[in-house]
Design a protein around this motif. Structure first.
Motif, mmCIF file in Angstrom:
data_model
loop_
_atom_site.group_PDB
_atom_site.id
_atom_site.type_symbol
_atom_site.label_atom_id
_atom_site.label_comp_id
_atom_site.label_asym_id
_atom_site.label_seq_id
_atom_site.Cartn_x
_atom_site.Cartn_y
_atom_site.Cartn_z
ATOM 1 N N LEU A 1 20.057 1.308 -36.394
ATOM 2 C CA LEU A 1 19.429 0.990 -35.404
ATOM 3 C C LEU A 1 17.919 0.504 -35.169
ATOM 4 C CD1 LEU A 1 20.916 4.149 -33.307
ATOM 5 C CD2 LEU A 1 21.691 2.158 -33.417
ATOM 6 N N ARG A 2 17.609 -0.238 -34.386
ATOM 7 C CA ARG A 2 16.258 -0.485 -34.208
ATOM 8 C C ARG A 2 15.203 0.453 -33.276
ATOM 9 N NH1 ARG A 2 15.910 -6.620 -32.133
ATOM 10 N NH2 ARG A 2 14.022 -6.544 -33.004
ATOM 11 N N PRO A 3 14.247 0.752 -33.756
ATOM 12 C CA PRO A 3 13.367 1.799 -33.010
ATOM 13 C C PRO A 3 12.956 1.468 -31.909
ATOM 14 C CG PRO A 3 11.981 0.683 -34.674
ATOM 15 C CD PRO A 3 13.596 0.042 -34.882
ATOM 16 N N VAL A 4 12.905 2.505 -30.878
ATOM 17 C CA VAL A 4 12.119 2.370 -29.673
ATOM 18 C C VAL A 4 10.838 1.869 -29.741
ATOM 19 C CG1 VAL A 4 11.321 3.379 -27.544
ATOM 20 C CG2 VAL A 4 13.758 4.073 -28.492
ATOM 21 N N HIS A 5 10.318 0.898 -29.001
ATOM 22 C CA HIS A 5 8.611 0.365 -29.253
ATOM 23 C C HIS A 5 7.870 1.320 -28.602
ATOM 24 C CE1 HIS A 5 9.755 -4.053 -30.529
ATOM 25 N NE2 HIS A 5 10.235 -3.021 -31.130
ATOM 26 N N GLY A 6 8.285 2.190 -27.530
ATOM 27 C CA GLY A 6 7.127 3.244 -26.832
ATOM 28 C C GLY A 6 7.873 3.464 -25.669
ATOM 29 N N ARG A 7 6.984 4.423 -24.967
ATOM 30 C CA ARG A 7 7.281 4.905 -23.710
ATOM 31 C C ARG A 7 6.302 4.726 -22.748
ATOM 32 N NH1 ARG A 7 7.395 10.551 -24.482
ATOM 33 N NH2 ARG A 7 5.199 10.768 -23.922
ATOM 34 N N TYR A 8 6.320 4.522 -21.560
ATOM 35 C CA TYR A 8 5.448 4.216 -20.472
ATOM 36 C C TYR A 8 4.991 5.749 -19.941
ATOM 37 C CZ TYR A 8 6.415 -0.931 -20.109
ATOM 38 O OH TYR A 8 6.449 -2.184 -20.494
ATOM 39 N N ASP A 9 4.065 5.811 -19.693
ATOM 40 C CA ASP A 9 3.493 6.891 -19.105
ATOM 41 C C ASP A 9 3.744 7.107 -17.617
ATOM 42 O OD1 ASP A 9 2.477 7.716 -21.369
ATOM 43 O OD2 ASP A 9 0.322 6.599 -21.309
ATOM 44 N N ALA A 10 4.248 6.228 -17.035
ATOM 45 C CA ALA A 10 4.731 6.219 -15.719
ATOM 46 C C ALA A 10 5.698 7.349 -15.507
ATOM 47 C CB ALA A 10 5.183 4.800 -15.247
ATOM 48 N N ALA A 11 5.830 7.539 -14.221
ATOM 49 C CA ALA A 11 6.920 8.449 -13.782
ATOM 50 C C ALA A 11 8.364 8.209 -14.396
ATOM 51 C CB ALA A 11 6.796 8.683 -12.113
ATOM 52 N N GLU B 1 0.569 -4.676 -3.789
ATOM 53 C CA GLU B 1 0.909 -3.677 -2.555
ATOM 54 C C GLU B 1 2.239 -2.917 -3.213
ATOM 55 O OE1 GLU B 1 -0.572 -5.514 1.462
ATOM 56 O OE2 GLU B 1 1.321 -6.283 0.687
ATOM 57 N N ARG B 2 3.117 -3.513 -3.844
ATOM 58 C CA ARG B 2 4.321 -3.079 -4.256
ATOM 59 C C ARG B 2 3.999 -2.172 -5.343
ATOM 60 N NH1 ARG B 2 9.132 -5.458 -2.650
ATOM 61 N NH2 ARG B 2 10.304 -4.961 -4.639
ATOM 62 N N ARG B 3 3.240 -2.385 -6.093
ATOM 63 C CA ARG B 3 2.780 -1.656 -7.431
ATOM 64 C C ARG B 3 2.287 -0.260 -6.953
ATOM 65 N NH1 ARG B 3 -1.792 -0.472 -10.168
ATOM 66 N NH2 ARG B 3 -1.632 -0.128 -12.572
ATOM 67 N N GLN B 4 1.320 -0.298 -5.914
ATOM 68 C CA GLN B 4 0.804 0.845 -5.573
ATOM 69 C C GLN B 4 1.769 1.731 -4.595
ATOM 70 O OE1 GLN B 4 -2.784 0.448 -2.780
ATOM 71 N NE2 GLN B 4 -3.175 2.602 -3.049
ATOM 72 N N ALA B 5 2.566 1.125 -3.962
ATOM 73 C CA ALA B 5 3.677 1.798 -3.173
ATOM 74 C C ALA B 5 4.568 2.554 -4.066
ATOM 75 C CB ALA B 5 4.421 0.919 -2.200
ATOM 76 N N TRP B 6 4.893 1.773 -5.212
ATOM 77 C CA TRP B 6 5.962 2.326 -6.374
ATOM 78 C C TRP B 6 5.393 3.377 -6.773
ATOM 79 C CZ3 TRP B 6 6.838 3.613 -11.030
ATOM 80 C CH2 TRP B 6 8.493 3.609 -11.641
ATOM 81 N N ARG B 7 3.954 3.256 -7.345
ATOM 82 C CA ARG B 7 3.459 4.170 -8.047
ATOM 83 C C ARG B 7 2.968 5.576 -7.295
ATOM 84 N NH1 ARG B 7 1.000 3.122 -13.045
ATOM 85 N NH2 ARG B 7 -0.663 4.664 -12.356
ATOM 86 N N ALA B 8 2.646 5.229 -5.869
ATOM 87 C CA ALA B 8 2.508 6.507 -5.024
ATOM 88 C C ALA B 8 3.681 7.208 -4.851
ATOM 89 C CB ALA B 8 1.841 5.699 -3.806
ATOM 90 N N THR B 9 4.783 6.409 -4.537
ATOM 91 C CA THR B 9 6.210 7.416 -4.461
ATOM 92 C C THR B 9 6.530 7.977 -5.619
ATOM 93 O OG1 THR B 9 6.896 5.546 -3.021
ATOM 94 C CG2 THR B 9 8.526 6.880 -3.905
ATOM 95 N N ALA B 10 6.289 7.642 -6.581
ATOM 96 C CA ALA B 10 6.671 8.208 -7.949
ATOM 97 C C ALA B 10 6.008 9.418 -8.224
ATOM 98 C CB ALA B 10 6.787 7.193 -9.333
ATOM 99 N N ASN B 11 4.622 9.350 -7.811
ATOM 100 C CA ASN B 11 3.744 10.574 -8.168
ATOM 101 C C ASN B 11 3.398 11.604 -6.903
ATOM 102 O OD1 ASN B 11 1.805 9.386 -6.478
ATOM 103 N ND2 ASN B 11 0.670 8.315 -8.134
ATOM 104 N N GLY B 12 4.334 11.265 -5.965
ATOM 105 C CA GLY B 12 4.355 12.147 -4.884
ATOM 106 C C GLY B 12 3.295 11.930 -3.765
ATOM 107 N N GLU B 13 2.381 11.136 -4.181
ATOM 108 C CA GLU B 13 1.138 10.659 -3.214
ATOM 109 C C GLU B 13 1.563 10.038 -1.797
ATOM 110 O OE1 GLU B 13 -3.064 8.671 -2.917
ATOM 111 O OE2 GLU B 13 -1.827 8.001 -4.537
ATOM 112 N N ALA B 14 2.623 9.201 -1.958
ATOM 113 C CA ALA B 14 3.358 8.731 -0.732
ATOM 114 C C ALA B 14 4.252 9.744 -0.036
ATOM 115 C CB ALA B 14 4.004 7.519 -1.137
#
Length: 725
Positions: A65-75, A280-293
């Protein structure tokens, strides 16, 4: 303690691929739901770690198997959303990666904190002060934003703003891309509800407190205050620290809803729709994922956002056909909203004045709790509905408004009231015909007529978007000045009004004129100020508008939706006319509705005039039951399409030859689709009709896997179809 994973199954965002296994490199701890970067050939792509026992993948020894390159810190994509993705993919026969793509619809949101460059006035006047520059400076006082935003607000070009930057009148500053989002206050202004409203609100509040899956049908007549009722459930979810999703059918027309929300909760919610800029999409997605929205209002795609703590789902105008996605993954947002609430263990409210038969049957079976609001708020009365028989009182030749309706319209405007004319046809005329040879001007890409849009001087296909200037000569015979418009669209009705009622102050309301919340806000201001006293519009005017001084509604062609043999034709006609009729008499003044029709004896027209909602739905439901049509049976459409007609026909026939012969399942077709060509692709259809208990998805998977499909041919499946074109 669970040992760390050494290999993971990853659902990748790659068309045509499912899940792939990867090796977990030392020092990287992963768990299901993590969003990761993984290699695919020479590229690096996105994926989400999934439970290995829930998605199949080719078994490969871990050392290969090839290795995972990394994980995003996002939700993370939490378990309820992962289960929803699996359910949608299974039920609607869609690739799981295509459904996942709707959940990770803003890849830029996965990056960390960002800064962007915005601009603001410095207070310095430039040496060269043109009228446009002066207008911009006056309108942009204490305002800050991107160049395009400042230009739009100041009503000048981008070049004017950039010129002011060079002149030192506007300066650039670096700001965080993710600005703080204001939190709605559940107790900002608590309304006083009427007794019936309060009883319904109490039931919804209690459901939010319990915190378990519970589907509700909030069935209230137009003007009964359904929004204020479910706002109380929204308030309770906010008090408990949770998030709320409100789905609306037309995000461009949410301006009245947004105003009511802000008046109730003190700030606007977070919006989610296709017209948002990438930032705007970026902020809305992040705010929804972290509970701020805390509250998200959006179109159907908002269902797949990664909510952190969802406590309530509301589907407003739940009867609307536009909740059915026709392109890509063909899903119905109303039904998926119920499933999402089930996975999130929270209540879901379907709010409507005209519930779909499927929803009514669920309530009759006891699966949904039905809350009714049979009276309008504040003592307002439902409008009186009358028919105008066009066989007895036809309009003059070349006109579309009958004399009785014209007389009522003139009297309404003369006494200072407002009126609405409804015709569900955009443009000027649905057909352009040559008087010399009889040729119809068709779309070159679709089996459809081109619609004349006289305001923009173009002919347009409403299926593929093809646009061309109106020709002087007939494309078929070459004769000049022989092309004539046939039939009315809203622009043609507006032209007639200008001729017979020149004093009318008209606004045309269609998706061509009202395409954004800003345009809707301008329309509302015009009506409320009295600048506009006559609206002429399509189905967009049926949704959510509250104009107390609007007392007359005229339906130009009440029979328009009854033809074509559509399963839901009568139901849609009833819903549409009931909704547009509901715009009349919402204030202290009584309202009147006139239906121009050639079929006043039709069951749907009689039910509207007599106010016999239950009788109409009882008859329609009985007919569905008798013929085992949804919700008493199952349907699935199969469309075979491609650029080469021969390949399409042969593939469709091959599917027909091996169609399953199973008890309780029948297959109709293949046959050319009503839209035999769409966007340059030839189309044939098959229709599956099955009893309710049949495993239609399993049957379709097995059947479609038996026929090889040429690379240029596409076979798409639409489970629970709403369109039969």
């Amino acid at each position: 303690m669970t040992p760390p994973l050494t290999r993971v199954r990853v659902l990748v965002l790659q068309h045509g691929l499912g899940a792939l296994d990867y090796r977990v490199p030392p020092g990287l701890a992963l768990q299901p739901g993590d969003i990761v970067r993984v290699p695919l050939g020479p590229r690096e792509i996105l994926g989400v770690v999934w439970e290995a026992d829930r998605l199949p993948a080719k078994e490969v020894p871990v050392e290969k198997l090839r290795p995972v390159h990394g994980r995003y810190d996002a939700a993370r994509i939490e378990a309820p959303l992962r289960r929803l993705i699996e359910w949608v993919a299974d039920y609607y026969l869609a690739p799981p990666s295509a459904v996942l793509r709707m959940a990770i619809s803003s890849p830029s949101a996965l990056d960390g904190a960002r800064e962007i460059t915005e601009y603001r006035p410095t207070g310095t006047l430039p040496a060269k002060l043109t009228p446009q520059r002066l207008q911009a400076i006056e309108k942009l006082e204490r305002r800050q934003g991107l160049v395009i935003e400042l230009a739009r607000h100041a009503e000048v070009s981008d070049a004017v703003i950039r010129g002011l930057v060079k002149a030192g009148a506007i300066e650039a500053i670096r700001v965080p891309a993710d600005r703080p989002i204001p939190a709605p206050d559940p107790d900002f202004i608590v309304p006083v509800l009427e007794e019936g409203q309060q009883a319904a609100a109490n039931a919804l509040i209690e459901a939010v407190k319990v915190g378990a899956f519970a589907p509700y049908l909030l069935d209230g007549v137009t003007g009964s205050g359904k929004t204020e009722v479910y706002f109380e459930a929204v308030a309770e979810a906010l008090r408990r620290g949770g998030q709320v999703l409100v789905l609306v059918p037309e995000i461009a027309l949410t301006e009245p809803w947004l105003r009511r929300f802000e008046a109730r909760f003190g700030c606007a919610p977070v919006a989610w729709h296709s017209d948002l800029r990438s930032t705007e999409r970026r902020q809305a997605w992040r705010a929804t994922a972290n509970g701020e929205a805390r509250v998200v209002v959006g179109a159907r795609s908002a269902l797949f956002l990664p909510y952190r703590d969802l406590r309530l789902v509301v589907v407003d105008e739940a009867h609307e056909p536009s909740f059915k996605q026709e392109e890509g993954v063909s899903y119905h947002a109303r039904d998926v909203a119920v499933v999402r609430a089930q996975f999130e263990a929270c209540p879901v409210v379907l709010a409507t004045a005209t519930p779909a038969i499927e929803t009514r049957v669920q309530a009759e079976r006891g699966r949904y709790v039905r809350l009714t609001l049979p009276q309008r708020y504040g003592g307002a009365q439902m409008p009186a509905i009358e028919t105008i028989d066009l066989r007895k009182a036809p309009p003059p030749r070349g006109r579309w408004i009958s004399p009785p309706l014209l007389a009522e319209l003139e009297a309404t405007l003369n006494r200072g009231d407002q009126a609405l004319l409804f015709l569900n046809r955009r443009g000027y005329a649905p057909l352009t015909l040559c008087r010399a040879c009889g040729e119809r001007v068709d779309c070159p890409n679709c089996t459809a007529w081109l619609v004349e849009h006289r305001l923009t001087r173009r002919l347009q296909c409403h299926h593929c978007g093809f646009v061309t200037p109106p020709p002087k000569a007939c494309p078929s015979c070459g004769e000049e000045d022989k092309l004539v418009p046939c039939g009315p669209g809203v622009e043609r009705v507006a032209e007639e009004v200008a001729q017979v009622l020149p004093q009318a102050r008209v606004a045309i309301v269609t998706s061509d004129t009202i395409w954004s919340p800003a345009r809707a806000a301008a329309l509302i201001r015009g009506v409320e100020s009295g600048e506009i006293n006559l609206l002429i519009g399509t189905q967009l005017v049926t949704k959510g508008y509250h104009f107390p001084n609007l007392t007359l509604v005229g339906v130009i062609d009440a029979d328009l939706g009854l033809s074509g043999g559509d399963l839901r034709a009568a139901e849609r006609t009833y819903q549409q006319i009931a909704q547009v009729a509901g715009r009349a008499g919402r204030g202290a003044k009584p309202g009147w509705v006139y239906l121009q029709t050639h079929q006043p004896e039709a069951a749907v027209i009689r039910a509207l005039v007599e106010g016999d909602t239950e009788g109409f739905y009882t008859a329609e439901t009985a007919a569905r039951r008798e013929h085992a049509m949804p919700p008493f049976g199952r349907l699935a459409g199969i469309v075979v399409s491609g650029p080469h007609e021969g390949e399409v026909i042969e593939t469709a026939r091959a599917l027909g030859r091996v169609a399953p012969d199973l008890d309780g399942i029948g297959v109709l077709g293949p046959a050319p689709a009503p839209l035999a060509m769409l966007r340059g692709r030839h189309r044939h259809r098959l229709l599956v009709h099955a009893r309710r208990s049949a495993d239609i998805q399993g049957m379709l998977r097995d059947w479609l896997a038996t026929v090889p499909v040429p690379s240029s041919v596409r076979v798409t499946v639409d489970v629970d179809p709403y369109s039969f074109l």
